[in-house]
Design a protein around this motif. Sequence first.
Motif, short mmCIF file in Angstrom:
data_model
loop_
_atom_site.label_atom_id
_atom_site.label_comp_id
_atom_site.label_asym_id
_atom_site.label_seq_id
_atom_site.Cartn_x
_atom_site.Cartn_y
_atom_site.Cartn_z
N HIS A 225 5.19 -17.66 -8.52
CA HIS A 225 5.36 -17.76 -9.97
C HIS A 225 5.29 -19.22 -10.37
O HIS A 225 6.22 -19.98 -10.13
N HIS B 298 2.88 -22.20 -13.12
CA HIS B 298 1.99 -22.36 -14.28
C HIS B 298 0.95 -23.40 -13.87
O HIS B 298 1.25 -24.59 -13.83
N ALA C 228 1.66 -17.51 -14.07
CA ALA C 228 2.51 -16.63 -14.88
C ALA C 228 2.22 -16.72 -16.38
O ALA C 228 3.03 -17.22 -17.16
N HIS D 85 12.02 -13.93 -12.31
CA HIS D 85 13.30 -14.64 -12.22
C HIS D 85 14.44 -13.72 -11.78
O HIS D 85 15.08 -14.00 -10.80
N ASP E 199 8.19 -21.87 -10.02
CA ASP E 199 8.02 -21.98 -11.47
C ASP E 199 7.46 -23.36 -11.86
O ASP E 199 7.72 -23.87 -12.94
ZN LIG Z 1 7.50 -19.49 -15.56
#
Ligand SMILES: [Zn+2]
Length: 577
Positions: free
Chosen positions: A95, A97, A266, A409, A473
């Motif tokens: 996950h 970006h 994501a 999450h 993340d």
């Molecule tokens: Zn995220």
Amino acid sequence: MTLYNSIRTLSILLLVLIFNSSCSDSPNESATMLIYGGTIYTVDSTKTKVEAVAVKNDRILYAGNLAEAEKFKTDQTELLDLKGKTMTPGFIEGHGHFMGLGYSELNLDLMNTTSYQAIVDAVAERVKTAKPGEWITGRGWHQSKWDSMPAEIVHGFQTHHLLSEVSPDNPVYLGHASGHAGFANAKAMEIAGLTEMALDGSKTYEVEGGEVLVDALGRPTGIFNERAQTLITQHIPEKTPETDRKAFELAVEACHKNGITSFHDAGIPKETIALYEQMKAEGKMGVRIYAMLTGWDEDLLNQWYKKGIMVDDDHLFTIRSIKLNCDGALGSRGAWLLEPYTDRPDHFGHETLPMEFVKKTAINGLKHGFQVCSHAIGDRANREILDRYEIAFNSMSNKTNNHRFRIEHAQHLHPEDIPRFAELNVIPAMQAVHMSSDRPWAIDRLGEKRIKEGAYMWQSLLQSGVPIVNGTDVPVEPINPVASFYASVSRKTLKGTPEGGYEPEQKMTRSQALRSYTLDAAYGAFEEDIKGSISVGKLADFTVFDQDIINVPENQLLDTKVVMTILNGEVVFNTEK
Ligand SMILES: [Zn+2]
């Protein structure tokens, strides 16, 4: 047996069948690469450790003992001696970006520079790949962190000359760590018209609420304070097609340096889809991207429902899932809770998307074969999403045999909801490193009871029979998987506190953590039969570490470095070259 477990068993059987037939049918297959000489963890339950791996083009041809592997060797075979290093399946960022990573890379991170020279060197490195005229930006330098000050100092700051020398054709602007000042080179000042003003000699650089530092001759030194920064920053272009491409390339590079061969992106909008397609067409898709469609754009979703999922044979760019953002973050008290915040008793956080839309998207996802991945931090958000998923599963029961819906999450869960993930076959995608960063203050938000019963419940979830997809993340956390791996098994901050870890019963074992970054992450993207383990027939994606991440003492784990990354049977990163 959960769906996850039965699919695992089935794919192991299939691999054994493929393995046996490939051995007996074509004993003279030749390898393009032979890897040996180190510790090789396969994450394949039939043999967890092997001596050697033979690769043919982009696929694994053989994994087992060295003598057998050598039978596939020819004069053309590339030999790769691991020299005692440790190899695993290619790590999967579960996950992140991707463009966020690229843009954070594009903006030079100068936080850890300890001299003016180090800043100049970082810029010089970037100049090598920049086109003439392209802006180079960065931030985070602070002269009080420097080991020594340069010879030329004006009003306590360095001057632009060294910087201008290494970057004559590229304008440079580097923000101070405080955010209250910036540092420009000659080219940037020329673009801003400041050089002409200096030559002219008739003008001063008065800016209301700001200051342009000048030397004894009245020439600007490159330092711009407060609002004077806008003299330069107004000329820095916003995102352009060129910066997008550059950011993309830097993201690929960052993945390679960190051993990441696949990336779950994501939430991407349609412009980004177009960019990725372009980059793939140009042969620049150096990481396998598993992208989620941005869920707030209903037109985009409708368009893809009509078009159907995109799974290409080269497995470089896949679209078969939808990202929904359902609550906020815990730090800002946006996470949606069942009971009020401990440190703000009138506040529950909030939903950021109507739950009706989650239900509708879940039903549409099932109908059209798209996975749904919903962001949920707080226990209320998690429960509400599980409820909506459940309604959708019940109303579309003929379409639920392999949905692999996820919750992104899944940080804080009501104890009653923990077993529901396994019951509903919903996959938690949890970024372990968030616990290292957040746990020290998360207890203020949630209080001890909620922390102990429901926060970062890795082992409880694993025990219930669901896989966990790990990740960072990025750019919220750096993409380095070693930090998240360490967090997974230690439940400590990255400073190594507290002794024994937070809620130690929820630690992952080393092999669970390895699976969460490989096979289980692959499962979270319907890709466990082509990646996630070193098994015959799977894609030849590998990560090589400088030490044994399964056996090194915990206090040395964070020192682990990625030394090599192999994608599609080709070395794409190697610290020795
Ligand atoms: Zn995220």
